[in-house]
Design a protein around this motif. Sequence first.
Motif, PDB file in Angstrom:
ATOM      1  N   ASP A  55       0.831  -1.206   0.000  1.00 43.57           N
ATOM      2  CA  ASP A  55       0.000   0.000   0.000  1.00 43.57           C
ATOM      3  C   ASP A  55       0.862   1.251   0.000  1.00 43.57           C
ATOM      4  OD1 ASP A  55      -2.400  -1.467   0.062  1.00 43.57           O
ATOM      5  OD2 ASP A  55      -2.249  -1.686   2.232  1.00 43.57           O
ATOM      6  N   THR A  56       1.975   1.218   0.733  1.00 40.97           N
ATOM      7  CA  THR A  56       2.868   2.378   0.788  1.00 40.97           C
ATOM      8  C   THR A  56       3.461   2.675  -0.587  1.00 40.97           C
ATOM      9  OG1 THR A  56       3.427   1.837   3.080  1.00 40.97           O
ATOM     10  CG2 THR A  56       4.891   3.359   1.908  1.00 40.97           C
ATOM     11  N   ASP A  84       2.287   1.624  -3.452  1.00 41.38           N
ATOM     12  CA  ASP A  84       1.206   1.934  -4.394  1.00 41.38           C
ATOM     13  C   ASP A  84       0.758   3.390  -4.268  1.00 41.38           C
ATOM     14  OD1 ASP A  84      -0.262   1.015  -6.511  1.00 41.38           O
ATOM     15  OD2 ASP A  84      -1.952   0.338  -5.313  1.00 41.38           O
ATOM     16  N   GLU A  85       0.796   3.921  -3.045  1.00 41.27           N
ATOM     17  CA  GLU A  85       0.436   5.320  -2.844  1.00 41.27           C
ATOM     18  C   GLU A  85       1.529   6.244  -3.373  1.00 41.27           C
ATOM     19  OE1 GLU A  85      -0.412   5.888   1.246  1.00 41.27           O
ATOM     20  OE2 GLU A  85      -2.217   4.610   1.242  1.00 41.27           O
ATOM     21  N   PRO A  99       1.429   5.646  -7.766  1.00 38.46           N
ATOM     22  CA  PRO A  99       0.086   5.126  -8.065  1.00 38.46           C
ATOM     23  C   PRO A  99      -0.102   4.692  -9.510  1.00 38.46           C
ATOM     24  CG  PRO A  99       0.048   7.519  -7.878  1.00 38.46           C
ATOM     25  CD  PRO A  99       1.420   7.078  -7.449  1.00 38.46           C
TER      26      PRO A  99
END
Length: 502
Positions: free
Chosen positions: A52-53, A55-56, A59
Motif C-alpha cells: 500500500d505504501t 502503491d500510494e 500510483p
Amino acid sequence: MKRFHDLRHARIGRLLKAMQGRPIALIMLGGLSLLNLISEWPSDIARPSFVDTVDEALPDSFKSARQLLFDQYQRHYPRVPDAQPVIIVEIDEETLAAVGQWPWPRNRLAGLIDAIAAQKPLAIGLDIYMPEPDQTSPERVADNLPPGTTALAAALRALPTHDEILAASLHAAPTILGAAALDHPAVETRTSLRSAPIRLHGNGTLGRVPRFDYVLASLPMLQAAAHGQALLSVALEQGVVRHLPLVMGLGDKLVPSLPIEMLRVATGSPAIDVYTDRSGVQTVGVADALVPTQPGGDIWLHFASIHSTLARYVSAREVLQRTVDPQRFRDKLVLVGLTGAGVTDMRTTPLGELVPGIEIQAQVIETIFEGRFLRRPTWLKWAETGFIIVFGLLIVWYVPRKGTRLPAFMKAVPRGLAVVGVSLHLLNVLCCFYIFVRFGFLIDAAAIFIILSAVMGCFLSPTLMHQLEGGAGGQAPFGQEEPPVGSQAQARKRSGDDKDVN
C-alpha cells in the motif's frame, strides 16, 4: 561544476560496466517485476503493508500503461453483438418535450411500466431510484390547498397516492428497482436494502468484493412491490468504465447488480449463487448461467460500439403512444432509463465513446448471454511474471557473454539490434492480441515490453558510453575483450618509433 559532472558520469559508467552490466540488470529486472506485481497485487497471497505504501507513492506505475493497452485491444477488436436480448426504453428529449420534464409524477411512470408489461417482457429493470414521496400526489396537493377548500382536500385525500399507483404497477410486472451505493451518508440514505438471497459456495474470501455502508434506494413501499432490488454502481478507472461488479457488499450483506438480478427475475430463480476460493470470487451463477469473474466479483467488459447497439433503443414516447411493435418487447429484458440531455449520467468506455449509463448495464447482459467474457485470472498474472523473469535472466546470461554472435552482429549491422528489438516487441504485442481475440484473456504486453527493454538497456548503455567516449579509457562493449596491457604498450612504443623515424 564540470568536474562534479565528470565524476558522476564516471561513477555511472563504472556501475553500468561492473561485471559487464549484470548486477545492475538483475536489480532492474527484480525491482521492476516487483513494482509490476505491486501495481496489480495477486489475490491469492496476503497483501503486505508495504504494498500500500509503494502503491500510494507510485500510483500509476504500470497501471496506466496496462489499462491503455487493454483499451487498444478493444478498439482494434470491439465486440460485435450476435444477439439482442435487451431493449432500452429511453426517456429521451423527445419524451420529455411531449410528456413533461423529469421527475415525472409517479402515476405517469406507472403508465409507462404498464405499457411495457403489456408486451410480455421477461423482466423490466429501472435505472431509477425514488427515495422521496411523490410531491405531486393528491394528498400532497391537498396539504397545500388554501383555507376554505375542505371538500376538495377531502376528495383528493380519498384518491390513491401516486406512490400506491406505481407500487401496484411494479407488483403486477416482473420489475427490478435500482439503487445507488454510497460510501458516506446523505439525505434519504439507508444502511440496508431488500434484495434476493445470495448463496455462498466454497470457503474462499470475499475481501476483494467492493463494499459500501449506505444506499440511496426507493421508498420501502416501492421496494416491497418490486420483484427485485439491485445496485447500479460501476467501477471507474481514470474516468473510464472497464469492468462492472456483479455482486457488491452493503454492510455485511451481499447484494446483486442490476444485470444479474434481472436474469434472476427473468428465470424465476429464488437466489443467486456465488462460488469462491482462496483468491476470491470465481463465478457468479443464476439458473444455469455461470459467469466467470475476477476475484472481486466483477467482470471485464468487452464493449460493442454504441453504433452497433442503437437498434435496441426505443423512445418512451412511442411506448406511451402504443406505436411500437409488440413483438419487439416479447421475451426480452427491458431496461428503463434517462438519456435526455441534463438528466442522464454519461460514461466513457474503452472504445473512447461517451454512452448513457444504462448502456453499460445492457452490455453486461449481452456479454452474459453471448458467453464472451474477458478474463484476467490470478494465474495469468503469475504466468506473466514468470515469463518476464525467465526471459530477463536469459538476456542477463546471454547478452554480455564473450564470443557470442551478438557483438559481431552489432558491429556488422549497427542498427540491426534496434530492428531485432522492435520486431520482438511487435511479436509480443501481436501474440498477446491474438490470445485476446481467440480466448478473451487480457495479457499485459506493456509490462513485458517495459521491463525487458529496461534490462536490455543496462547492456546497451555501456556500449553507447564507450562509443561516445571514442573507446578511450573505457571498458570495451559487452562481448568484446580488452586488448592486453602489454599489447597496448607495444603499440604505443611502435607508434613512437615510427615518429622518430619520420
